[in-house]
Design a protein around this motif. Sequence first.
Motif, PDB file in Angstrom:
ATOM      1  N   SER A  58       0.841  -1.151  -0.103  1.00 45.50           N
ATOM      2  CA  SER A  58      -0.157  -0.088  -0.001  1.00 45.50           C
ATOM      3  C   SER A  58       0.987   1.310   0.132  1.00 45.50           C
ATOM      4  O   SER A  58       2.032   1.353   0.474  1.00 45.50           O
ATOM      5  CB  SER A  58      -0.860  -0.028   1.160  1.00 45.50           C
ATOM      6  OG  SER A  58      -1.741  -1.006   1.216  1.00 45.50           O
ATOM      7  N   THR A  59       0.386   2.262  -0.629  1.00 45.47           N
ATOM      8  CA  THR A  59       1.085   3.539  -0.598  1.00 45.47           C
ATOM      9  C   THR A  59       0.701   4.241   0.881  1.00 45.47           C
ATOM     10  O   THR A  59      -0.462   4.481   1.101  1.00 45.47           O
ATOM     11  CB  THR A  59       0.608   4.298  -1.722  1.00 45.47           C
ATOM     12  OG1 THR A  59       0.852   3.953  -2.895  1.00 45.47           O
ATOM     13  CG2 THR A  59       1.164   5.825  -1.476  1.00 45.47           C
ATOM     14  N   VAL A  60       1.662   4.569   1.579  1.00 49.39           N
ATOM     15  CA  VAL A  60       1.671   5.163   2.896  1.00 49.39           C
ATOM     16  C   VAL A  60       1.464   6.883   2.572  1.00 49.39           C
ATOM     17  O   VAL A  60       2.254   7.260   2.127  1.00 49.39           O
ATOM     18  CB  VAL A  60       2.456   4.799   3.813  1.00 49.39           C
ATOM     19  CG1 VAL A  60       2.495   5.506   5.110  1.00 49.39           C
ATOM     20  CG2 VAL A  60       2.642   3.393   3.892  1.00 49.39           C
ATOM     21  N   GLY A  61       0.243   7.318   3.316  1.00 48.01           N
ATOM     22  CA  GLY A  61       0.309   8.927   3.058  1.00 48.01           C
ATOM     23  C   GLY A  61       0.909   9.424   4.199  1.00 48.01           C
ATOM     24  O   GLY A  61       1.392  10.749   4.133  1.00 48.01           O
TER      25      GLY A  61
ATOM     26  N   ARG B  50       4.371  13.247   6.619  1.00 47.51           N
ATOM     27  CA  ARG B  50       3.384  13.294   5.584  1.00 47.51           C
ATOM     28  C   ARG B  50       4.082  12.916   4.582  1.00 47.51           C
ATOM     29  O   ARG B  50       5.407  13.359   4.133  1.00 47.51           O
ATOM     30  CB  ARG B  50       2.854  14.777   5.597  1.00 47.51           C
ATOM     31  CG  ARG B  50       1.887  14.837   4.170  1.00 47.51           C
ATOM     32  CD  ARG B  50       0.467  14.009   4.685  1.00 47.51           C
ATOM     33  NE  ARG B  50      -0.282  14.510   3.516  1.00 47.51           N
ATOM     34  CZ  ARG B  50      -0.700  13.845   2.371  1.00 47.51           C
ATOM     35  NH1 ARG B  50       0.391  12.767   2.079  1.00 47.51           N
ATOM     36  NH2 ARG B  50      -1.622  14.130   1.580  1.00 47.51           N
ATOM     37  N   ILE B  51       3.892  11.935   3.622  1.00 45.37           N
ATOM     38  CA  ILE B  51       4.558  11.516   2.323  1.00 45.37           C
ATOM     39  C   ILE B  51       3.653  11.777   1.204  1.00 45.37           C
ATOM     40  O   ILE B  51       2.281  11.557   1.325  1.00 45.37           O
ATOM     41  CB  ILE B  51       4.710  10.006   2.638  1.00 45.37           C
ATOM     42  CG1 ILE B  51       5.652   9.722   3.730  1.00 45.37           C
ATOM     43  CG2 ILE B  51       5.583   9.587   1.328  1.00 45.37           C
ATOM     44  CD1 ILE B  51       5.714   8.242   4.094  1.00 45.37           C
ATOM     45  N   LYS B  52       4.154  12.041   0.065  1.00 45.30           N
ATOM     46  CA  LYS B  52       3.612  12.674  -1.115  1.00 45.30           C
ATOM     47  C   LYS B  52       4.124  12.255  -2.274  1.00 45.30           C
ATOM     48  O   LYS B  52       5.400  12.768  -2.251  1.00 45.30           O
ATOM     49  CB  LYS B  52       3.226  14.035  -1.067  1.00 45.30           C
ATOM     50  CG  LYS B  52       2.263  14.434  -2.338  1.00 45.30           C
ATOM     51  CD  LYS B  52       1.786  16.067  -2.005  1.00 45.30           C
ATOM     52  CE  LYS B  52       0.880  16.306  -3.244  1.00 45.30           C
ATOM     53  NZ  LYS B  52       0.456  18.127  -3.078  1.00 45.30           N
TER      54      LYS B  52
ATOM     55  N   HIS C 284       6.920  15.106   2.386  1.00 46.37           N
ATOM     56  CA  HIS C 284       6.303  16.323   2.000  1.00 46.37           C
ATOM     57  C   HIS C 284       6.406  17.131   3.277  1.00 46.37           C
ATOM     58  O   HIS C 284       6.612  18.457   2.976  1.00 46.37           O
ATOM     59  CB  HIS C 284       4.771  16.205   1.432  1.00 46.37           C
ATOM     60  CG  HIS C 284       4.210  17.496   1.387  1.00 46.37           C
ATOM     61  ND1 HIS C 284       4.409  18.172   0.299  1.00 46.37           N
ATOM     62  CD2 HIS C 284       3.110  17.745   1.836  1.00 46.37           C
ATOM     63  CE1 HIS C 284       3.591  19.165   0.083  1.00 46.37           C
ATOM     64  NE2 HIS C 284       2.706  18.998   1.029  1.00 46.37           N
ATOM     65  N   ARG C 285       6.198  16.779   4.329  1.00 47.20           N
ATOM     66  CA  ARG C 285       5.992  17.736   5.786  1.00 47.20           C
ATOM     67  C   ARG C 285       6.213  16.775   6.739  1.00 47.20           C
ATOM     68  O   ARG C 285       5.683  15.855   6.652  1.00 47.20           O
ATOM     69  CB  ARG C 285       4.838  18.225   5.466  1.00 47.20           C
ATOM     70  CG  ARG C 285       4.493  19.417   6.513  1.00 47.20           C
ATOM     71  CD  ARG C 285       3.222  20.155   6.286  1.00 47.20           C
ATOM     72  NE  ARG C 285       3.125  21.398   7.352  1.00 47.20           N
ATOM     73  CZ  ARG C 285       1.815  21.957   7.472  1.00 47.20           C
ATOM     74  NH1 ARG C 285       0.727  21.498   6.892  1.00 47.20           N
ATOM     75  NH2 ARG C 285       1.803  22.954   8.446  1.00 47.20           N
TER      76      ARG C 285
ATOM     77  N   VAL D 219      -5.795  11.894   3.870  1.00 47.27           N
ATOM     78  CA  VAL D 219      -4.835  10.764   3.629  1.00 47.27           C
ATOM     79  C   VAL D 219      -5.356   9.409   3.767  1.00 47.27           C
ATOM     80  O   VAL D 219      -5.992   9.110   4.824  1.00 47.27           O
ATOM     81  CB  VAL D 219      -3.660  11.319   4.695  1.00 47.27           C
ATOM     82  CG1 VAL D 219      -2.400  10.109   4.458  1.00 47.27           C
ATOM     83  CG2 VAL D 219      -3.089  12.568   4.585  1.00 47.27           C
ATOM     84  N   SER D 220      -5.155   8.548   2.546  1.00 48.45           N
ATOM     85  CA  SER D 220      -5.890   7.322   2.781  1.00 48.45           C
ATOM     86  C   SER D 220      -5.434   6.317   3.619  1.00 48.45           C
ATOM     87  O   SER D 220      -6.179   5.714   4.085  1.00 48.45           O
ATOM     88  CB  SER D 220      -5.906   6.816   1.117  1.00 48.45           C
ATOM     89  OG  SER D 220      -4.572   6.817   0.680  1.00 48.45           O
ATOM     90  N   HIS D 221      -3.963   6.332   3.845  1.00 50.27           N
ATOM     91  CA  HIS D 221      -3.177   5.577   4.571  1.00 50.27           C
ATOM     92  C   HIS D 221      -2.299   5.889   5.543  1.00 50.27           C
ATOM     93  O   HIS D 221      -1.211   6.635   5.072  1.00 50.27           O
ATOM     94  CB  HIS D 221      -2.556   4.272   3.672  1.00 50.27           C
ATOM     95  CG  HIS D 221      -3.501   3.497   2.983  1.00 50.27           C
ATOM     96  ND1 HIS D 221      -3.586   3.778   1.641  1.00 50.27           N
ATOM     97  CD2 HIS D 221      -4.240   2.427   3.325  1.00 50.27           C
ATOM     98  CE1 HIS D 221      -4.695   2.645   1.190  1.00 50.27           C
ATOM     99  NE2 HIS D 221      -4.756   1.826   2.097  1.00 50.27           N
ATOM    100  N   VAL D 222      -2.695   5.774   7.024  1.00 50.28           N
ATOM    101  CA  VAL D 222      -1.994   6.757   7.889  1.00 50.28           C
ATOM    102  C   VAL D 222      -1.408   5.425   8.681  1.00 50.28           C
ATOM    103  O   VAL D 222      -2.029   4.471   9.244  1.00 50.28           O
ATOM    104  CB  VAL D 222      -2.470   7.344   8.797  1.00 50.28           C
ATOM    105  CG1 VAL D 222      -1.655   7.980   9.937  1.00 50.28           C
ATOM    106  CG2 VAL D 222      -3.234   8.597   8.072  1.00 50.28           C
ATOM    107  N   LEU D 223      -0.100   5.420   8.738  1.00 52.35           N
ATOM    108  CA  LEU D 223       0.709   4.416   9.599  1.00 52.35           C
ATOM    109  C   LEU D 223       1.021   4.670  10.973  1.00 52.35           C
ATOM    110  O   LEU D 223       2.124   5.547  11.125  1.00 52.35           O
ATOM    111  CB  LEU D 223       1.930   3.650   9.027  1.00 52.35           C
ATOM    112  CG  LEU D 223       2.875   2.486   9.276  1.00 52.35           C
ATOM    113  CD1 LEU D 223       1.703   1.327   9.509  1.00 52.35           C
ATOM    114  CD2 LEU D 223       3.979   2.168   8.772  1.00 52.35           C
ATOM    115  N   ASP D 224       0.399   4.252  12.267  1.00 52.84           N
ATOM    116  CA  ASP D 224       0.661   4.871  13.345  1.00 52.84           C
ATOM    117  C   ASP D 224       1.333   3.551  14.064  1.00 52.84           C
ATOM    118  O   ASP D 224       1.014   2.732  14.153  1.00 52.84           O
ATOM    119  CB  ASP D 224      -0.550   4.975  14.168  1.00 52.84           C
ATOM    120  CG  ASP D 224      -0.341   5.886  15.344  1.00 52.84           C
ATOM    121  OD1 ASP D 224       0.791   5.529  15.932  1.00 52.84           O
ATOM    122  OD2 ASP D 224      -1.067   6.656  15.874  1.00 52.84           O
ATOM    123  N   VAL D 225       2.656   3.883  14.318  1.00 51.65           N
ATOM    124  CA  VAL D 225       3.677   3.121  14.919  1.00 51.65           C
ATOM    125  C   VAL D 225       3.964   3.183  16.399  1.00 51.65           C
ATOM    126  O   VAL D 225       4.674   2.449  16.916  1.00 51.65           O
ATOM    127  CB  VAL D 225       5.154   3.083  14.153  1.00 51.65           C
ATOM    128  CG1 VAL D 225       4.695   2.602  12.631  1.00 51.65           C
ATOM    129  CG2 VAL D 225       5.638   4.358  14.215  1.00 51.65           C
ATOM    130  N   GLY D 226       3.040   3.889  16.902  1.00 50.10           N
ATOM    131  CA  GLY D 226       3.196   4.124  18.545  1.00 50.10           C
ATOM    132  C   GLY D 226       4.311   4.601  18.829  1.00 50.10           C
ATOM    133  O   GLY D 226       4.757   5.673  18.449  1.00 50.10           O
TER     134      GLY D 226
END
Length: 447
Positions: free
Chosen positions: A5-8, A27-29, A34-35, A55-62
Motif C-alpha cells: 500500500s501507499t503510505v500517506g 506526511r508522504i506525497k 512532503h512535510r 490521507v488514505s493510509h496513515v501508519l501509526d507505529v506508536g
Amino acid sequence: MELGSTVGAVRSQRVLMGHRLCPAVVRIKDGRIHRILSGSLFPDEVSCSTLLRHVSHVLDVGDSVVMPGLVDSHVHVNEPGRVSWEGFWTATRAAAAGGVTTVVDMPLNSIPPTTTLNHFHEKLREATGKCFVDTAFWGGVIPGNQLDLQPMIQAGVAGFKCFLIHSGVEEFPHVTACDLHAAMKQLQGTGSVLLFHAELDVQQPSEETADPCHYSTFLQSRPDVMEVEAIRTVTELCLQYKVRCHIVHLSSAKPLEMIQEAQRAGAPLTVETTHHYLSLCAENIPAGATQFKCCPPIRGSDNRELLWSALKAGQIDMVVSDHSPCTPDLKNLESGDFTQAWGGISSLQFGLPLFWSSASKRGFELSDVVRLLSQKTAQLFLSPSVALHRFKRQITPYLGKTLQGVVCSTILRGQLVYREGSFCPEPLGKHLLIPPRETQEALCEAF
C-alpha cells in the motif's frame, strides 16, 4: 494496512529529527517526505484527524522509532551466474527485512562480472522485476578493461572496485600497478570513485605444521601488514591522480594514521569498516567455525576497540555489511578447515541490530546510526552532491546472539514493502543508475 500500500503519513511518538527523538507526523506525497509536523506543530488527536482526513493510509507505529532507511553500499548479490549463493530476489528481501532501502551490488561474484558495458546490461536485465528495495551497481576494474570504464560511467554504474590480491574467483583477476595507472587515467575528471580491496601479498614465513582448523592459523596468514602495504599504494595513487578512492572493509586499525596523513595532504580518500569487524573478535572464534572466515580476517579484541574509537573520532567514514554468502559446501563446515573455506559473511538483514547492540554501549546515538549507515554510504556513490533469515544461504556467525533493535516496518518511496515478517507481494525496488558527474552538475544548476 496491506503490504504494498501507499503510505500517506507515518505517525510516531519517536521520530528521529536530527539528534533528537520527538513525537511527529511524517506526511508522504509522491514517494517523498512532503512535510513533518513536530514540536509545537505536532497535532493532538482531534487536530491529527482533521489534518489527515484526506490521507488514505496513515501508519501509526506508536512508540517505535521512525528513521531513514539504511543504505548498504557493499553487497554481493552474485546474480547472474551464482544464484545458488544468493540472488536479487532473496538479497533485497533480506535488505527490506533489515530496514535497508538501498543496496549497491558488487561487480563480483556474478558470472559474468560487471566489467564491461555488455556485462552491466546483462546484470540489469537479470535484476529487473526481482528487487524489493532500490539497487545500484558497482562496476569492476580488472587487467585490460580500462577502456570499458567510461562507457559504464555513462550507463550509470555507481563507481568501480578492484582487488590488489586474488579475489577468490578466477573471472575477476586482481590488478597490477600498471593496470591501476591505466584505470586512474580513465577516471580522472569523471567524478567517479574507485574502491579497493586493500590487501597485498607479502612474504610471510609459513608454519606448515599449524592446524588449519584453528582460527589463529588463518589469521596469521593474513597479517596487518598486508593491509598496511596495500593502503600505502592506495594513498600514493590517490594523491597522484586526485581520483576519489575508497578503502573497503578495513579490518586493521594500523593503517589509520597513514589514511589520515593522506587526507590531510589532500587525498580524496574515504574508508569503511564492517559489522563483523566491529561485532566479533578472533579470541572468541571456535576451532572449525568457518562461518567466521572473511578476508581481511576478523582480528583481536584490542584491534576491534581501536576501530570503534576511530569510528567515534570520524576517522572511519561508514559501516557496511559486506554481505558475501556462498553455498554450505564452500564453507567446509564438516572439515572445519579455515584455509580452504570460502571467505565471506552473511549479514545483510542484521546490520542495524548488530551495530546498535554494540554502538549504544559505547556512547553512540541513533543520529550516528543514520550518519554512518545511511548518509555516508549514500554519499559514497551519489556524490558529489534461521527461518527468519531472508537471504538465501543461512550460514552466519550471528546465530544465537541476542541483539538490540528489531525492524518492524520498512517503507520505500512511500510504499510499505515489509512489516513484521511479511513482504509486499511484488518487488517495488528500482534500479538506481547514477548520472555522470557533468549531468549531476547540470541538474544542480537547474535547481
